[in-house]
Design a protein around this motif. Structure first.
Motif, PDB file in Angstrom:
ATOM      1  N   TYR A   1       5.228 -42.672  -8.275  1.00 36.86           N
ATOM      2  CA  TYR A   1       3.778 -42.686  -8.080  1.00 36.86           C
ATOM      3  C   TYR A   1       3.018 -42.296  -9.348  1.00 36.86           C
ATOM      4  O   TYR A   1       1.828 -42.555  -9.452  1.00 36.86           O
ATOM      5  CB  TYR A   1       3.389 -41.728  -6.953  1.00 36.86           C
ATOM      6  CG  TYR A   1       3.876 -42.182  -5.599  1.00 36.86           C
ATOM      7  CD1 TYR A   1       3.753 -43.513  -5.200  1.00 36.86           C
ATOM      8  CD2 TYR A   1       4.473 -41.289  -4.723  1.00 36.86           C
ATOM      9  CE1 TYR A   1       4.205 -43.930  -3.971  1.00 36.86           C
ATOM     10  CE2 TYR A   1       4.934 -41.703  -3.478  1.00 36.86           C
ATOM     11  CZ  TYR A   1       4.786 -43.030  -3.118  1.00 36.86           C
ATOM     12  OH  TYR A   1       5.244 -43.448  -1.899  1.00 36.86           O
ATOM     13  N   ARG A   2       3.690 -41.666 -10.300  1.00 38.63           N
ATOM     14  CA  ARG A   2       3.012 -41.223 -11.520  1.00 38.63           C
ATOM     15  C   ARG A   2       3.465 -42.001 -12.751  1.00 38.63           C
ATOM     16  O   ARG A   2       3.350 -41.524 -13.867  1.00 38.63           O
ATOM     17  CB  ARG A   2       3.294 -39.739 -11.743  1.00 38.63           C
ATOM     18  CG  ARG A   2       2.728 -38.844 -10.627  1.00 38.63           C
ATOM     19  CD  ARG A   2       3.092 -37.396 -10.869  1.00 38.63           C
ATOM     20  NE  ARG A   2       2.589 -36.542  -9.796  1.00 38.63           N
ATOM     21  CZ  ARG A   2       2.878 -35.248  -9.683  1.00 38.63           C
ATOM     22  NH1 ARG A   2       3.665 -34.664 -10.578  1.00 38.63           N
ATOM     23  NH2 ARG A   2       2.399 -34.540  -8.675  1.00 38.63           N
ATOM     24  N   ASP A   3       3.997 -43.191 -12.541  1.00 37.80           N
ATOM     25  CA  ASP A   3       4.452 -43.984 -13.682  1.00 37.80           C
ATOM     26  C   ASP A   3       3.293 -44.453 -14.553  1.00 37.80           C
ATOM     27  O   ASP A   3       3.479 -44.720 -15.742  1.00 37.80           O
ATOM     28  CB  ASP A   3       5.240 -45.200 -13.195  1.00 37.80           C
ATOM     29  CG  ASP A   3       6.565 -44.784 -12.571  1.00 37.80           C
ATOM     30  OD1 ASP A   3       6.958 -43.625 -12.789  1.00 37.80           O
ATOM     31  OD2 ASP A   3       7.191 -45.608 -11.883  1.00 37.80           O
ATOM     32  N   ASP A   4       2.109 -44.598 -13.956  1.00 34.02           N
ATOM     33  CA  ASP A   4       0.964 -45.090 -14.728  1.00 34.02           C
ATOM     34  C   ASP A   4       0.289 -43.991 -15.542  1.00 34.02           C
ATOM     35  O   ASP A   4      -0.558 -44.286 -16.389  1.00 34.02           O
ATOM     36  CB  ASP A   4      -0.079 -45.714 -13.789  1.00 34.02           C
ATOM     37  CG  ASP A   4       0.495 -46.911 -13.042  1.00 34.02           C
ATOM     38  OD1 ASP A   4       1.459 -47.498 -13.565  1.00 34.02           O
ATOM     39  OD2 ASP A   4      -0.014 -47.244 -11.961  1.00 34.02           O
TER      40      ASP A   4
ATOM     41  N   ILE B   1       3.121 -45.394 -20.729  1.00 40.25           N
ATOM     42  CA  ILE B   1       4.205 -46.263 -21.213  1.00 40.25           C
ATOM     43  C   ILE B   1       4.230 -47.576 -20.439  1.00 40.25           C
ATOM     44  O   ILE B   1       4.346 -48.659 -21.015  1.00 40.25           O
ATOM     45  CB  ILE B   1       5.555 -45.525 -21.087  1.00 40.25           C
ATOM     46  CG1 ILE B   1       5.536 -44.257 -21.952  1.00 40.25           C
ATOM     47  CG2 ILE B   1       6.711 -46.435 -21.495  1.00 40.25           C
ATOM     48  CD1 ILE B   1       6.784 -43.422 -21.816  1.00 40.25           C
ATOM     49  N   LEU B   2       4.105 -47.476 -19.111  1.00 43.46           N
ATOM     50  CA  LEU B   2       4.138 -48.690 -18.291  1.00 43.46           C
ATOM     51  C   LEU B   2       2.951 -49.591 -18.585  1.00 43.46           C
ATOM     52  O   LEU B   2       3.067 -50.822 -18.571  1.00 43.46           O
ATOM     53  CB  LEU B   2       4.158 -48.292 -16.810  1.00 43.46           C
ATOM     54  CG  LEU B   2       4.436 -49.411 -15.812  1.00 43.46           C
ATOM     55  CD1 LEU B   2       5.828 -49.986 -16.057  1.00 43.46           C
ATOM     56  CD2 LEU B   2       4.347 -48.900 -14.389  1.00 43.46           C
TER      57      LEU B   2
ATOM     58  N   GLY C   1       0.810 -54.584 -20.122  1.00 39.28           N
ATOM     59  CA  GLY C   1      -0.447 -55.153 -20.595  1.00 39.28           C
ATOM     60  C   GLY C   1      -0.307 -56.571 -21.159  1.00 39.28           C
ATOM     61  O   GLY C   1      -1.001 -57.498 -20.696  1.00 39.28           O
ATOM     62  N   PRO C   2       0.582 -56.803 -22.134  1.00 40.02           N
ATOM     63  CA  PRO C   2       0.724 -58.173 -22.668  1.00 40.02           C
ATOM     64  C   PRO C   2       1.182 -59.174 -21.615  1.00 40.02           C
ATOM     65  O   PRO C   2       0.696 -60.305 -21.584  1.00 40.02           O
ATOM     66  CB  PRO C   2       1.781 -57.994 -23.765  1.00 40.02           C
ATOM     67  CG  PRO C   2       1.735 -56.552 -24.130  1.00 40.02           C
ATOM     68  CD  PRO C   2       1.386 -55.835 -22.880  1.00 40.02           C
ATOM     69  N   ALA C   3       2.116 -58.770 -20.734  1.00 41.26           N
ATOM     70  CA  ALA C   3       2.584 -59.693 -19.703  1.00 41.26           C
ATOM     71  C   ALA C   3       1.463 -60.037 -18.729  1.00 41.26           C
ATOM     72  O   ALA C   3       1.318 -61.199 -18.314  1.00 41.26           O
ATOM     73  CB  ALA C   3       3.768 -59.075 -18.952  1.00 41.26           C
TER      74      ALA C   3
END
Length: 304
Positions: free
Chosen positions: A169-172, A176-177, A182-184
């Motif tokens: 839940y805190r990956d954002d 890093i994620l 972002g580019p994808a």
């Protein structure tokens, strides 16, 4: 002749040494109790003497060839002098001198690491080992750390460390994620916009061709046919959905089948009036009167 002179000289030397010895003050003994000393300078002198004795014995105890008994005796003597030094340092503080206990040396193990003072049985708290005495049988074990037993974690300990980060839940929050996606995400958005514009262009060309009656090119015609087929499919799916909703509404409006007889409105009204009448009679009449009324109705065969 020379022999006599040597004898006289020797006797003279002994006489001079004896006279000098007589002039010297008798050697003072260190007070047994530090509290007996009243002079601060004397207390410093006795502390220095104790430190010299400790230094001599610590240097002697480094020799491993002295034997176990001699090493143990030396270690006992050093610990006795250390206790005596503490008494004199405490007396120096009482006489107004500096406090030497703040900078006392720490005890180290065989590798030089600072350790707590061991307390073997029969030695009392604060007993220390020096030099080769640390390698004696039964003493080396005091400085060896027991092997760490890795305790198996219970299910409670495992679940206690699980938080929101474990489930992602805190990956954002770390950023890093976002940098990776972002580019994808931008690429997917650009492809979707380009595909939408291409389809809109084909739709416009197909509508123009249908209105003007012109024949479109092969690629355009195929794309237009595909788009028109998709539109027809959407219309058919919408009609099917509306048909299902209409059937559900009709099904809900069907008459509910009653399998038991239900009273009509008149019967319900009669039952309500009868109940109110009974409540009034029970309120203003006695039990005996009600019994007589019931008997009269039974005799007259009156149902109400």
């Amino acid at each position: 002749m020379a022999r006599n002179e040597e004898k006289a000289q020797s006797m003279l030397n002994r006489f001079i040494a004896m006279k000098q010895e007589e002039k010297r003050k008798p050697k003072e003994r260190r007070p047994y109790l530090a509290s007996e000393c009243r002079d601060l300078a004397e207390a410093h002198r006795w502390r220095s003497e104790i430190l010299r004795e400790i230094g001599v014995k610590v240097a002697e105890i480094q020799n491993e060839g002295l034997g176990e008994h001699r090493l143990r005796d030396l270690n006992d003597e050093i610990n006795k002098l250390l206790r005596e030094r503490v008494h004199w340092e405490r007396r120096i503080v009482e006489l107004g001198g500096p406090n030497y206990t703040k900078n006392s040396a720490k005890m180290t193990d065989l590798e030089g690491n600072i350790v707590d003072v061991p307390n073997p049985s029969g030695r009392g708290p604060g007993y220390r080992y020096f030099g080769a005495a640390k390698k004696l049988p039964g003493v080396r074990e005091l400085f060896e750390k027991p092997p760490e037993v890795k305790k198996r974690r219970s299910r409670y300990d495992i679940y206690k460390r699980i938080d929101a980060s474990y489930y992602g839940y805190r990956d954002d929050e770390d950023g890093i994620l976002e940098k990776l996606e972002g580019p994808a995400e931008a690429e997917v958005r650009e492809n979707a916009v380009a595909e939408w514009r291409r389809m809109e262009q084909i739709r416009r060309e197909a509508r123009k061709a249908v209105k003007s009656g012109e024949v479109a090119t092969v690629g355009t015609a195929a794309s237009a046919a595909e788009i028109l087929f998709e539109e027809v499919e959407d219309v058919v799916e919408e009609e099917r959905r509306m048909e299902r909703e209409r059937e559900e509404r009709e099904r809900s409006k069907e008459e509910f089948v009653v399998h038991v007889p239900l009273p009509d409105e008149k019967e319900i009204e009669r039952m309500v009036v009868e109940k109110k009448k009974m409540e009034l009679l029970s309120k203003y009449t006695s039990d005996m009167l009600l019994e007589e009324q019931a008997e009269a109705k039974a005799m007259l065969n009156v149902q109400r």
